[in-house]
Design a protein around this motif. Structure first.
Motif, PDB file in Angstrom:
ATOM      1  N   THR A 227      -1.641  -0.718   1.631  1.00 49.39           N
ATOM      2  CA  THR A 227      -0.744  -1.272   2.765  1.00 49.39           C
ATOM      3  C   THR A 227      -0.826  -2.788   2.895  1.00 49.39           C
ATOM      4  OG1 THR A 227      -0.668   0.947   3.976  1.00 49.39           O
ATOM      5  CG2 THR A 227       0.011  -0.994   5.173  1.00 49.39           C
ATOM      6  N   PHE A 228      -1.941  -3.164   3.071  1.00 48.43           N
ATOM      7  CA  PHE A 228      -2.278  -4.571   3.176  1.00 48.43           C
ATOM      8  C   PHE A 228      -1.323  -5.503   2.095  1.00 48.43           C
ATOM      9  CE2 PHE A 228      -4.914  -7.988   1.096  1.00 48.43           C
ATOM     10  CZ  PHE A 228      -4.532  -9.043   1.889  1.00 48.43           C
ATOM     11  N   THR A 229      -1.922  -4.907   0.861  1.00 49.73           N
ATOM     12  CA  THR A 229      -1.321  -5.454  -0.483  1.00 49.73           C
ATOM     13  C   THR A 229       0.421  -5.706  -0.347  1.00 49.73           C
ATOM     14  OG1 THR A 229      -3.244  -4.726  -1.711  1.00 49.73           O
ATOM     15  CG2 THR A 229      -1.294  -5.677  -2.913  1.00 49.73           C
ATOM     16  N   ARG A 230       0.863  -4.634  -0.017  1.00 52.72           N
ATOM     17  CA  ARG A 230       2.244  -4.487   0.196  1.00 52.72           C
ATOM     18  C   ARG A 230       2.860  -5.630   0.888  1.00 52.72           C
ATOM     19  NH1 ARG A 230       3.208   2.050   0.123  1.00 52.72           N
ATOM     20  NH2 ARG A 230       3.622   2.141  -2.005  1.00 52.72           N
ATOM     21  N   GLU A 231       2.153  -5.780   2.061  1.00 56.81           N
ATOM     22  CA  GLU A 231       2.567  -6.679   3.527  1.00 56.81           C
ATOM     23  C   GLU A 231       2.498  -7.925   2.806  1.00 56.81           C
ATOM     24  OE1 GLU A 231       1.040  -5.146   6.898  1.00 56.81           O
ATOM     25  OE2 GLU A 231       2.024  -3.384   6.917  1.00 56.81           O
ATOM     26  N   LEU A 232       1.290  -8.105   2.298  1.00 57.13           N
ATOM     27  CA  LEU A 232       0.867  -9.704   1.824  1.00 57.13           C
ATOM     28  C   LEU A 232       1.899 -10.097   0.900  1.00 57.13           C
ATOM     29  CD1 LEU A 232      -0.840 -12.109   2.031  1.00 57.13           C
ATOM     30  CD2 LEU A 232      -2.170 -11.064   0.063  1.00 57.13           C
ATOM     31  N   VAL A 233       2.376  -9.258  -0.110  1.00 54.48           N
ATOM     32  CA  VAL A 233       3.165  -9.542  -1.146  1.00 54.48           C
ATOM     33  C   VAL A 233       4.854  -9.868  -0.522  1.00 54.48           C
ATOM     34  CG1 VAL A 233       4.385  -8.851  -3.170  1.00 54.48           C
ATOM     35  CG2 VAL A 233       1.855  -8.747  -3.120  1.00 54.48           C
ATOM     36  N   GLU A 234       5.086  -9.019   0.260  1.00 53.25           N
ATOM     37  CA  GLU A 234       6.444  -9.232   0.911  1.00 53.25           C
ATOM     38  C   GLU A 234       6.403 -10.555   1.509  1.00 53.25           C
ATOM     39  OE1 GLU A 234       7.060  -5.942   3.293  1.00 53.25           O
ATOM     40  OE2 GLU A 234       7.159  -4.494   1.721  1.00 53.25           O
ATOM     41  N   GLU A 235       5.295 -10.643   2.169  1.00 56.34           N
ATOM     42  CA  GLU A 235       5.369 -12.179   3.341  1.00 56.34           C
ATOM     43  C   GLU A 235       5.262 -13.231   2.202  1.00 56.34           C
ATOM     44  OE1 GLU A 235       5.721 -14.504   5.910  1.00 56.34           O
ATOM     45  OE2 GLU A 235       5.635 -12.646   6.565  1.00 56.34           O
ATOM     46  N   LEU A 236       4.531 -13.167   1.149  1.00 61.03           N
ATOM     47  CA  LEU A 236       4.288 -14.456   0.526  1.00 61.03           C
ATOM     48  C   LEU A 236       5.710 -14.758  -0.385  1.00 61.03           C
ATOM     49  CD1 LEU A 236       0.782 -14.209  -1.030  1.00 61.03           C
ATOM     50  CD2 LEU A 236       1.532 -15.387   0.957  1.00 61.03           C
TER      51      LEU A 236
ATOM     52  N   ARG B  30     -14.201  -4.113  -2.734  1.00 56.89           N
ATOM     53  CA  ARG B  30     -12.647  -4.923  -2.326  1.00 56.89           C
ATOM     54  C   ARG B  30     -12.000  -5.100  -3.939  1.00 56.89           C
ATOM     55  NH1 ARG B  30     -15.750  -8.875   1.153  1.00 56.89           N
ATOM     56  NH2 ARG B  30     -15.214 -10.471  -0.516  1.00 56.89           N
ATOM     57  N   GLY B  31     -12.336  -4.598  -4.814  1.00 61.45           N
ATOM     58  CA  GLY B  31     -11.819  -4.672  -5.973  1.00 61.45           C
ATOM     59  C   GLY B  31     -10.454  -3.887  -6.274  1.00 61.45           C
ATOM     60  N   LEU B  32     -10.209  -3.785  -7.637  1.00 66.72           N
ATOM     61  CA  LEU B  32      -8.665  -3.051  -7.863  1.00 66.72           C
ATOM     62  C   LEU B  32      -9.119  -1.938  -8.783  1.00 66.72           C
ATOM     63  CD1 LEU B  32      -6.270  -5.913  -8.150  1.00 66.72           C
ATOM     64  CD2 LEU B  32      -6.542  -4.355  -6.176  1.00 66.72           C
ATOM     65  N   PHE B  33     -10.364  -1.534  -8.986  1.00 63.32           N
ATOM     66  CA  PHE B  33     -10.662  -0.260  -9.859  1.00 63.32           C
ATOM     67  C   PHE B  33     -11.770   0.502  -8.765  1.00 63.32           C
ATOM     68  CE2 PHE B  33      -9.406  -3.418 -12.819  1.00 63.32           C
ATOM     69  CZ  PHE B  33      -8.488  -2.731 -13.743  1.00 63.32           C
ATOM     70  N   ASP B  34     -11.627   1.843  -8.911  1.00 64.65           N
ATOM     71  CA  ASP B  34     -12.384   2.794  -8.149  1.00 64.65           C
ATOM     72  C   ASP B  34     -13.865   2.569  -8.503  1.00 64.65           C
ATOM     73  OD1 ASP B  34     -13.820   5.540  -7.750  1.00 64.65           O
ATOM     74  OD2 ASP B  34     -12.122   5.317  -6.171  1.00 64.65           O
ATOM     75  N   ASN B  35     -14.836   2.336  -7.789  1.00 67.49           N
ATOM     76  CA  ASN B  35     -16.296   2.265  -8.275  1.00 67.49           C
ATOM     77  C   ASN B  35     -16.673   3.625  -8.959  1.00 67.49           C
ATOM     78  OD1 ASN B  35     -17.316  -0.415  -8.247  1.00 67.49           O
ATOM     79  ND2 ASN B  35     -17.141  -0.447  -5.996  1.00 67.49           N
ATOM     80  N   TYR B  36     -16.117   4.747  -8.339  1.00 70.79           N
ATOM     81  CA  TYR B  36     -16.616   5.983  -8.982  1.00 70.79           C
ATOM     82  C   TYR B  36     -16.044   6.457 -10.388  1.00 70.79           C
ATOM     83  CZ  TYR B  36     -19.278   7.367  -5.008  1.00 70.79           C
ATOM     84  OH  TYR B  36     -20.149   7.303  -3.836  1.00 70.79           O
ATOM     85  N   THR B  37     -14.564   6.216 -10.449  1.00 74.11           N
ATOM     86  CA  THR B  37     -13.909   6.583 -11.701  1.00 74.11           C
ATOM     87  C   THR B  37     -13.501   5.584 -12.593  1.00 74.11           C
ATOM     88  OG1 THR B  37     -11.681   6.428 -10.540  1.00 74.11           O
ATOM     89  CG2 THR B  37     -13.107   8.535 -10.315  1.00 74.11           C
ATOM     90  N   GLY B  38     -13.454   4.365 -12.189  1.00 77.17           N
ATOM     91  CA  GLY B  38     -13.229   3.202 -12.959  1.00 77.17           C
ATOM     92  C   GLY B  38     -11.554   3.009 -13.143  1.00 77.17           C
ATOM     93  N   ARG B  39     -10.837   3.724 -12.203  1.00 70.74           N
ATOM     94  CA  ARG B  39      -9.228   3.825 -12.561  1.00 70.74           C
ATOM     95  C   ARG B  39      -8.912   2.800 -11.746  1.00 70.74           C
ATOM     96  NH1 ARG B  39      -7.176  10.312 -12.685  1.00 70.74           N
ATOM     97  NH2 ARG B  39      -5.161   8.945 -12.477  1.00 70.74           N
ATOM     98  N   ALA B  40      -7.732   2.180 -12.047  1.00 76.96           N
ATOM     99  CA  ALA B  40      -7.012   1.407 -11.341  1.00 76.96           C
ATOM    100  C   ALA B  40      -6.316   2.003  -9.956  1.00 76.96           C
ATOM    101  CB  ALA B  40      -5.693   0.749 -12.186  1.00 76.96           C
ATOM    102  N   LEU B  41      -6.580   1.150  -8.925  1.00 81.06           N
ATOM    103  CA  LEU B  41      -6.169   1.328  -7.851  1.00 81.06           C
ATOM    104  C   LEU B  41      -4.732   1.276  -7.567  1.00 81.06           C
ATOM    105  CD1 LEU B  41      -9.317   0.305  -5.808  1.00 81.06           C
ATOM    106  CD2 LEU B  41      -8.799   2.620  -6.050  1.00 81.06           C
ATOM    107  N   PRO B  42      -4.113   2.269  -6.353  1.00 85.16           N
ATOM    108  CA  PRO B  42      -2.593   1.912  -6.136  1.00 85.16           C
ATOM    109  C   PRO B  42      -2.118   0.531  -5.825  1.00 85.16           C
ATOM    110  CG  PRO B  42      -3.595   3.935  -5.032  1.00 85.16           C
ATOM    111  CD  PRO B  42      -4.811   3.082  -5.762  1.00 85.16           C
ATOM    112  N   ALA B  43      -3.001  -0.209  -5.374  1.00 82.37           N
ATOM    113  CA  ALA B  43      -2.949  -1.700  -4.873  1.00 82.37           C
ATOM    114  C   ALA B  43      -2.308  -2.496  -6.051  1.00 82.37           C
ATOM    115  CB  ALA B  43      -3.817  -2.312  -3.927  1.00 82.37           C
ATOM    116  N   PHE B  44      -2.912  -2.133  -7.192  1.00 74.62           N
ATOM    117  CA  PHE B  44      -2.514  -3.007  -8.462  1.00 74.62           C
ATOM    118  C   PHE B  44      -1.051  -3.021  -8.593  1.00 74.62           C
ATOM    119  CE2 PHE B  44      -6.128  -3.521 -11.454  1.00 74.62           C
ATOM    120  CZ  PHE B  44      -5.456  -4.588 -12.112  1.00 74.62           C
ATOM    121  N   LYS B  45      -0.313  -2.027  -8.441  1.00 77.44           N
ATOM    122  CA  LYS B  45       1.071  -2.067  -8.687  1.00 77.44           C
ATOM    123  C   LYS B  45       1.881  -2.958  -7.662  1.00 77.44           C
ATOM    124  CE  LYS B  45       2.132   1.809 -11.535  1.00 77.44           C
ATOM    125  NZ  LYS B  45       2.694   3.175 -11.571  1.00 77.44           N
TER     126      LYS B  45
END
Length: 388
Positions: free
Chosen positions: A326-335, A365-380
């Protein structure tokens, strides 16, 4: 429906529109999207596996290009071997050889390079701008030349080896100055410099000296890499009074730079709407300068976090994967609403403890899950900043 405007608001709107037209060529330039991945080689040495959203293994640089990233930021410390052990455990290791190797890879992979000079042996940030050990005995009058020689020699050494940064940061998060104590800003009204005429005089003297340091670094950049753009980086994106005063001092002292670089983290710098208001004010007061968010990030967890409790920093966004999204979407929309904002960089997106730990504790605070190594939804959502 009737619309009411004050005369002042109409004038302000017309002037902003006029400035936008004047600087339309700059506004039309391609936006930069990227991140500071300074620890990537350390993760790779440990055999860390990065995965895409579907869980398939990927090579990180190739994956970032697929996501539309076109720029990478790398930090450079003066002599990180002199860093305290606790900072080495946090990822301080980026010396010249480390940066050279990684920079070559970055540019060969098709990214623009943002080189971030930390004029310190370890983290340079609002709470510490520690003089590097090699300059501990350098006098006040000689220090600007030391900054000039170090910056120029470093850039020339990179250039001779085929690396020319497209962007160069002269200092990191320097709202309170750099190279303390000599380059520290004596803000009037602070604990160390109470209010009064003498306090104001001390503050102005500290600005005069800090700008000498900036001018030395900028001159080195122009001489060694004349095509590169220079960034002055501060971290008070949520405070207009401080940000305005800072860059007005840069203007007053005729500091040579191209881009206002900002850190924006919601847990420290307030709401996105407040950031948006400040970006509008920058377009009004500094229309000749591009603006880049050179650091941003938001928590998705506090698991194995040595520095935060489960509910800390949750006042704006939940500390969850969905909260980060949610943070990432709102930030990108604003910028995307701001013609003067030309770049967006995530800080430490490469954190990934799924294979082995590189840092002591997790930051989450990264964009990959520290347990699985998978890219998080905020990436897109992050990738929507650039035009596609």
């Amino acid at each position: 429906m009737r619309f009411f405007f004050t005369l002042n608001s109409m004038r302000k709107t017309l002037v902003i529109l006029a400035l936008a037209c004047i600087y339309l060529p700059a506004a039309a330039q391609q936006r930069l999207l990227g991140g500071d991945i300074s620890l990537l080689p350390s993760y790779e040495e440990q055999g860390t596996v990065y995965r895409d959203m579907d869980g398939q293994p990927v090579k990180l640089l190739h994956f970032l290009r697929q996501q539309g990233w076109n720029a990478i930021r790398i930090r450079l410390f003066v002599d990180p071997e002199h860093s305290p052990q606790k900072h080495k455990e946090e990822g301080v290791c980026q010396d010249f050889d480390y940066v050279l190797k990684l920079s070559r890879r970055i540019q060969r992979a098709g990214f623009q390079l943002l080189l971030d000079f930390h004029y310190s042996d370890y983290w340079a940030d609002p709470g510490k701008q520690t003089m590097p050990q090699r300059w501990q005995n350098t006098g006040r009058e000689a220090l600007p030349d030391s900054v000039y020689q170090y910056t120029r020699n470093t850039l020339m050494a990179l250039k001779q080896r085929g690396v020319v940064p497209e962007l160069i940061q002269v200092g990191n998060e320097t709202t309170n100055g750099m190279l303390w104590p000599l380059g520290k800003i004596a803000w009037a009204g602070s604990k160390d410099n109470p209010t009064g005429e003498e306090a104001l005089a001390r503050e102005q003297a500290s600005w005069d000296y800090l700008c000498r340091l900036y001018q030395a670094g900028s001159r080195a950049c122009r001489e060694a890499c004349p095509q590169s753009k220079i960034i002055i980086h501060t971290e008070k994106a949520g405070s207009w009074d401080i940000t305005r005063k800072y860059y007005q001092q840069m203007r007053r002292h005729q500091v040579d730079y191209d881009i206002i670089g900002l850190s924006y983290y919601p847990m420290w710098h307030g709401t996105i709407s407040n950031l948006g208001q400040n970006l509008d004010r920058m377009a009004w007061l500094f229309p000749e300068k591009e603006v880049m968010i050179v650091e941003t990030a938001a928590y998705y967890s506090h698991e194995n976090d040595l520095w935060a409790t489960p509910d800390k920093y949750s006042e704006f966004y939940p500390i969850t994967v969905d909260g980060q999204l949610t943070f990432t979407r709102e930030l990108v929309e604003e910028l995307r609403r701001h013609w003067n904002v030309k770049g967006l960089f995530w800080w430490f997106p490469e954190e990934n403890a799924s294979s082995s730990e590189v840092t002591k504790g997790w930051l989450n605070r990264g964009l990959f899950d520290n347990y699985t190594g998978r890219a998080l939804p905020a990436f897109k959502a992050f990738s929507q900043f650039i035009d596609k």
